[in-house]
Design a protein around this motif. Structure first.
Motif, PDB file in Angstrom:
ATOM      1  N   ILE A  35       0.844  -1.195   0.000  1.00 15.62           N
ATOM      2  CA  ILE A  35       0.000   0.000   0.000  1.00 15.62           C
ATOM      3  C   ILE A  35       0.880   1.246   0.000  1.00 15.62           C
ATOM      4  O   ILE A  35       1.714   1.408   0.887  1.00 15.62           O
ATOM      5  N   PRO A  36       0.740   2.108  -0.978  1.00 14.49           N
ATOM      6  CA  PRO A  36       1.532   3.334  -0.974  1.00 14.49           C
ATOM      7  C   PRO A  36       0.957   4.352   0.013  1.00 14.49           C
ATOM      8  O   PRO A  36      -0.205   4.249   0.411  1.00 14.49           O
ATOM      9  N   VAL A  37       1.769   5.319   0.368  1.00 12.94           N
ATOM     10  CA  VAL A  37       1.351   6.328   1.346  1.00 12.94           C
ATOM     11  C   VAL A  37       0.131   7.105   0.837  1.00 12.94           C
ATOM     12  O   VAL A  37      -0.741   7.482   1.617  1.00 12.94           O
ATOM     13  N   GLU A  38       0.062   7.274  -0.475  1.00 12.09           N
ATOM     14  CA  GLU A  38      -1.032   8.070  -1.039  1.00 12.09           C
ATOM     15  C   GLU A  38      -2.399   7.436  -0.797  1.00 12.09           C
ATOM     16  O   GLU A  38      -3.427   8.089  -0.903  1.00 12.09           O
ATOM     17  N   GLU A  39      -2.408   6.128  -0.487  1.00 13.28           N
ATOM     18  CA  GLU A  39      -3.693   5.456  -0.315  1.00 13.28           C
ATOM     19  C   GLU A  39      -4.096   5.304   1.143  1.00 13.28           C
ATOM     20  O   GLU A  39      -5.022   4.562   1.459  1.00 13.28           O
ATOM     21  N   LEU A  40      -3.361   5.941   2.049  1.00 19.47           N
ATOM     22  CA  LEU A  40      -3.720   5.856   3.462  1.00 19.47           C
ATOM     23  C   LEU A  40      -4.452   7.130   3.865  1.00 19.47           C
ATOM     24  O   LEU A  40      -3.949   8.238   3.682  1.00 19.47           O
ATOM     25  N   THR A  41      -5.647   6.965   4.395  1.00 18.50           N
ATOM     26  CA  THR A  41      -6.473   8.146   4.708  1.00 18.50           C
ATOM     27  C   THR A  41      -5.896   8.964   5.854  1.00 18.50           C
ATOM     28  O   THR A  41      -5.964  10.182   5.853  1.00 18.50           O
ATOM     29  N   LEU A  42      -5.305   8.259   6.840  1.00 20.55           N
ATOM     30  CA  LEU A  42      -4.744   8.976   7.994  1.00 20.55           C
ATOM     31  C   LEU A  42      -3.654   9.957   7.522  1.00 20.55           C
ATOM     32  O   LEU A  42      -3.642  11.126   7.922  1.00 20.55           O
ATOM     33  N   HIS A  43      -2.803   9.456   6.649  1.00 18.67           N
ATOM     34  CA  HIS A  43      -1.737  10.308   6.112  1.00 18.67           C
ATOM     35  C   HIS A  43      -2.341  11.481   5.343  1.00 18.67           C
ATOM     36  O   HIS A  43      -1.842  12.593   5.401  1.00 18.67           O
ATOM     37  N   MET A  44      -3.408  11.159   4.623  1.00 22.72           N
ATOM     38  CA  MET A  44      -4.055  12.203   3.821  1.00 22.72           C
ATOM     39  C   MET A  44      -4.568  13.331   4.712  1.00 22.72           C
ATOM     40  O   MET A  44      -4.381  14.511   4.404  1.00 22.72           O
ATOM     41  N   HIS A  45      -5.185  12.939   5.848  1.00 18.15           N
ATOM     42  CA  HIS A  45      -5.718  13.957   6.756  1.00 18.15           C
ATOM     43  C   HIS A  45      -4.600  14.820   7.328  1.00 18.15           C
ATOM     44  O   HIS A  45      -4.716  16.041   7.407  1.00 18.15           O
ATOM     45  N   PHE A  46      -3.508  14.165   7.734  1.00 20.86           N
ATOM     46  CA  PHE A  46      -2.387  14.925   8.295  1.00 20.86           C
ATOM     47  C   PHE A  46      -1.790  15.860   7.248  1.00 20.86           C
ATOM     48  O   PHE A  46      -1.426  17.000   7.527  1.00 20.86           O
ATOM     49  N   LYS A  47      -1.692  15.348   6.024  1.00 18.96           N
ATOM     50  CA  LYS A  47      -1.120  16.176   4.947  1.00 18.96           C
ATOM     51  C   LYS A  47      -1.990  17.389   4.684  1.00 18.96           C
ATOM     52  O   LYS A  47      -1.506  18.490   4.460  1.00 18.96           O
ATOM     53  N   LYS A  48      -3.277  17.144   4.714  1.00 19.89           N
ATOM     54  CA  LYS A  48      -4.235  18.228   4.473  1.00 19.89           C
ATOM     55  C   LYS A  48      -4.082  19.313   5.549  1.00 19.89           C
ATOM     56  O   LYS A  48      -4.103  20.507   5.266  1.00 19.89           O
ATOM     57  N   PHE A  49      -3.903  18.843   6.791  1.00 26.14           N
ATOM     58  CA  PHE A  49      -3.733  19.776   7.899  1.00 26.14           C
ATOM     59  C   PHE A  49      -2.405  20.520   7.775  1.00 26.14           C
ATOM     60  O   PHE A  49      -2.288  21.689   8.135  1.00 26.14           O
ATOM     61  N   LEU A  50      -1.440  19.811   7.210  1.00 22.91           N
ATOM     62  CA  LEU A  50      -0.093  20.360   7.078  1.00 22.91           C
ATOM     63  C   LEU A  50      -0.033  21.462   6.021  1.00 22.91           C
ATOM     64  O   LEU A  50       0.913  22.249   5.994  1.00 22.91           O
TER      65      LEU A  50
END
Lengths: 381, 361
Positions: free
Chosen positions: A273-288
């Protein structure tokens, strides 16, 4: 050679809530909560600045285990118990960030800081120092312990996301994050209200104008929703930051993990699973992205635990890559160097005062020189 | 020690071995080192036993002793071998006549006491006599400095003078920018042609070619690994044709095709080329510009003392210009502390914290 750090409480009601946290039955398990505020004290730069461990903050056995469950202890945290105090050396990078935070215009979008440096030079401690300052100033603190570790830990912890098709939720990791977020910011979460109605499934929903803690409890009791809850909370915080009711610090260690490509998560059949497909990472990135105000984003880039990522250099552009760099841009890079001569001396003196060094030869001039040359004044090496 | 070891060989060896040993012994008696060997066993190879001592040890009355002595006598009666060539060599001889070309090591032709090989039983490496190890390795006995000088003197008659005008490397590069590199292989074999001799390398500096900015970029893209950015050199290798001349022609053809292709602008180049394809980063097309505009617009909105500015106006302000320079510098060059420091100061300038950075320490 003196620096004055005044750690005053920004809002009275927030200070009060913090006090409740400390003196009440419930002990805040945040990593820096055990550190007593150094209110209005003159601090010697480069010297080990000691925060005495107060009696009422002694960690009970239960809480200790709870704390251990949530986060892995760093070397510094492991030393708190034998030393019977949590001492932080006041160093230039942390002081610089705090100084800039003090002078920031909080009406502008959240300013980003990226701490970088060699392994073991003190990036994490710089981050901790800043978190400590903000905690004492009564800020809301959203803290990701290590983003690089997010790609490695709990590698069987992924389920298909219900809200984002083709992506994956991480129930255990998200629940852990929610727990430590709750322990740290319970007072804020009780005051803040949801801005819209969130439907979790057919039966469960959170109405509008309910305290945010209800959303959080929902995530902790229903791990399946936990990742969505993280997203909702971060979204609420982002939107409500424009009301200027609270100040917020978003701290991430080893932030380059969010911009990595691969993770240790492997589906049956071999799909990584690549990082782009993890929702948790997505949320943190969005906040970032920093589309919110009244706060700061303090991050660090780290070479450690880079899963299958090149980690030869320690500089931000190299570790983040072009994509990650553009995501963070514009940020203020803060370099953490190895100890200076003086910092090394005071660190040795501190260890000596705690009788931590067993070999007497180390404390001689020759021994110190030997150690200095061997370690290049880097604590880890 | 040598004696003990020899007797061991004799007692346990077969008849053939014994005879061989005796033969060897006989051979050595007429040669140089053998007299010493009786007393200084270590000077001779440990693998060759001292036969005389062995025979003396065996009883005169035993059958075995009689047989050995008889064999010894018979061998002594044989016609004597002429002395080896190395003994007859004079100090005044011309060495290049002994070894005129590359040849295998021949012990009798080399008057040196060289030793080589695995030392048996803690001894020293075997001597050169019939030593196969010395024959296996290549030698340079034919390439002594006088021999090389002779070769050069002989070749000089066949060479022409170097053109006097081409007196320095710069002049050579200017008038003869294209260099063809080939290799000749000389060896003895059924055919004197080597297949490796066909390979041709064409080298030329990119700066020599008349190219505009687009053509230069496109040529670099087309060349790929054939272009070395550090030396600014194009290196085309041609080895697909069987003959060198054909490969030379092909390399020249390839260079001209690439050169002309680089000057053509295809319609898809303008639309499909991404940021990564570009040789240099341009700030105006990237994500960074959007980020800066976002930050700047919020600043302008909240500060309220500035009138509404268009995007171009924001981009042309001094601090954004400075940021743009620093960012482009960071993208186009290797990341250093200096680059990062200038980026940092540009960002601080941008967010209006420049004057706050002085921390008293």
């Amino acid at each position: 050679m003196f620096i004055f750090i005044s750690v005053g409480a920004g809002h009275i009601h927030l200070l009060h809530s913090c006090k409740n946290l400390f003196s009440g039955g419930m002990f805040s398990c945040s990593r820096l909560a055990r550190i007593i505020a150094l209110q209005g004290r003159t601090v010697h730069l480069h010297a080990a600045n000691r925060f005495p461990l107060a009696d009422d903050l002694t960690v009970t056995k239960d809480h200790r285990s709870e704390y251990l469950e949530l986060q892995r202890l760093t070397r510094w945290e492991r030393l708190i118990k034998p030393f019977n105090e949590a001492a932080v050396m006041v160093r230039r990078p942390a002081v610089e960030i705090i100084h800039l935070i003090k002078h920031t215009n909080f009406d502008h979008l959240a300013l980003k800081y990226v701490v970088f440096g060699r392994k073991g030079s003190g990036k994490t401690m710089t981050l901790n120092h800043v978190i400590h300052y903000c905690h004492n100033a009564g800020w809301l603190i959203a803290h990701v312990h290590s983003a690089n570790n997010l790609n490695l830990k709990n590698k069987y912890d992924f389920i298909d996301s219900s809200s984002h098709e083709g992506m994956y939720d991480q129930p255990i990791t998200s629940t852990d994050w929610l727990k430590q977020f709750k322990l740290r910011n319970e007072a804020f979460l009780k005051q803040l209200k949801t801005s819209e109605r969130y439907v979790w499934n057919k039966r469960e929903a959170t109405d509008k104008d309910e305290p945010l803690i209800a959303v959080l409890e929902q995530g902790i009791t229903r791990p399946k929703n936990a990742t969505d809850v993280v997203g909702v909370i971060l979204r609420e915080l982002r939107l409500q930051s424009f009301n200027k009711e609270f100040k917020m610090l978003f701290a991430i260690k080893a932030m380059n993990g969010l911009f990595a490509h691969e993770t240790a998560f492997r589906k049956t059949g071999g799909y990584i699973i690549p990082v782009e497909e993890l929702t948790l990472h997505m949320h943190f990135k969005k906040f970032l992205e920093g589309n919110w105000i009244n706060g700061s984003i303090v991050t660090s880039v780290d070479q450690q635990f880079c899963y299958k990522q090149p980690n030869k250099e320690y500089t931000p552009f190299y570790l983040l890559g072009k994509k990650g760099f553009d995501h963070m841009d514009p940020f203020i890079p803060v370099f953490v160097d190895n100890y200076s001569e003086k910092e090394f001396e005071s660190q040795m003196a501190y260890y000596d005062s705690k009788s931590w060094i067993q070999n007497e030869n180390v404390l001689t001039d020759e021994g110190k020189l030997y150690l200095k040359k061997l370690s290049e004044r880097n604590l880890q090496s | 020690m040598n004696m003990a070891f020899s007797s061991h060989t004799l007692h346990h060896g077969s008849g053939v071995t014994r005879r061989l040993c005796l033969l060897c012994k006989d051979y050595f008696t007429r040669n140089i080192a053998i007299t010493a060997s009786r007393h200084h066993g270590s000077l001779v190879s440990t693998s060759l036993p001292d036969v005389d001592t062995e025979i003396e040890k065996v009883s005169v009355h035993s059958l075995r002793g009689k047989a050995m002595r008889a064999m010894q006598d018979r061998l002594k009666k044989r016609q004597q071998m002429p002395p080896s060539r190395e003994v007859k060599m004079k100090d005044t001889q011309v060495w290049s006549d002994v070894y005129p070309t590359a040849a295998t090591f021949k012990w009798s032709a080399v008057p040196l006491s060289v030793r080589m090989g695995y030392p048996v039983r803690r001894g020293i490496p075997p001597h050169k006599l019939g030593n196969a190890e010395l024959m296996k390795i290549p030698n340079f006995l034919h390439l002594t400095p006088p021999a090389v000088k002779k070769h050069c003197a002989a070749l000089k008659e066949l060479c022409t003078d170097w053109p006097a005008e081409l007196n320095s490397d710069e002049v050579c590069d200017k008038h003869l920018p294209i260099a063809m590199e080939t290799s000749d292989y000389v060896f003895s074999g059924p055919s004197v042609r080597s297949p490796k001799a066909r390979v041709v390398q064409l080298k030329v500096k990119l700066s020599v070619l008349p190219l505009d900015k687009h053509a230069r970029w496109k040529l670099i893209q087309l060349l790929g690994k054939s272009y070395d950015k550090k030396t600014d050199e194009i290196c085309l290798t041609a080895d697909r044709c069987p003959v060198r001349k054909q490969n030379q022609d092909y390399a020249m053809y390839l260079l001209s095709v690439l050169f002309h292709e680089a000057h053509i602008t295809e319609p898809w180049e303008e639309t499909d080329a991404t940021e990564d394809d570009m040789e240099e980063y341009t700030w105006d097309s990237g994500q960074s510009k959007a980020n800066i505009l976002r930050v700047k617009k919020r600043m302008i909105e909240t500060d309220g003392n500035q009138s509404q500015l268009s995007e171009d106006d924001i981009c042309s302000t001094e601090d954004v210009e400075k940021f743009k320079m620093a960012y482009t510098e960071l993208c186009n060059n290797p990341e250093t502390q200096d680059n990062l420091a200038s980026y940092k100061s540009a960002v601080l300038d941008l967010v209006g914290l420049k004057q706050k950075t002085a921390v008293d320490t």
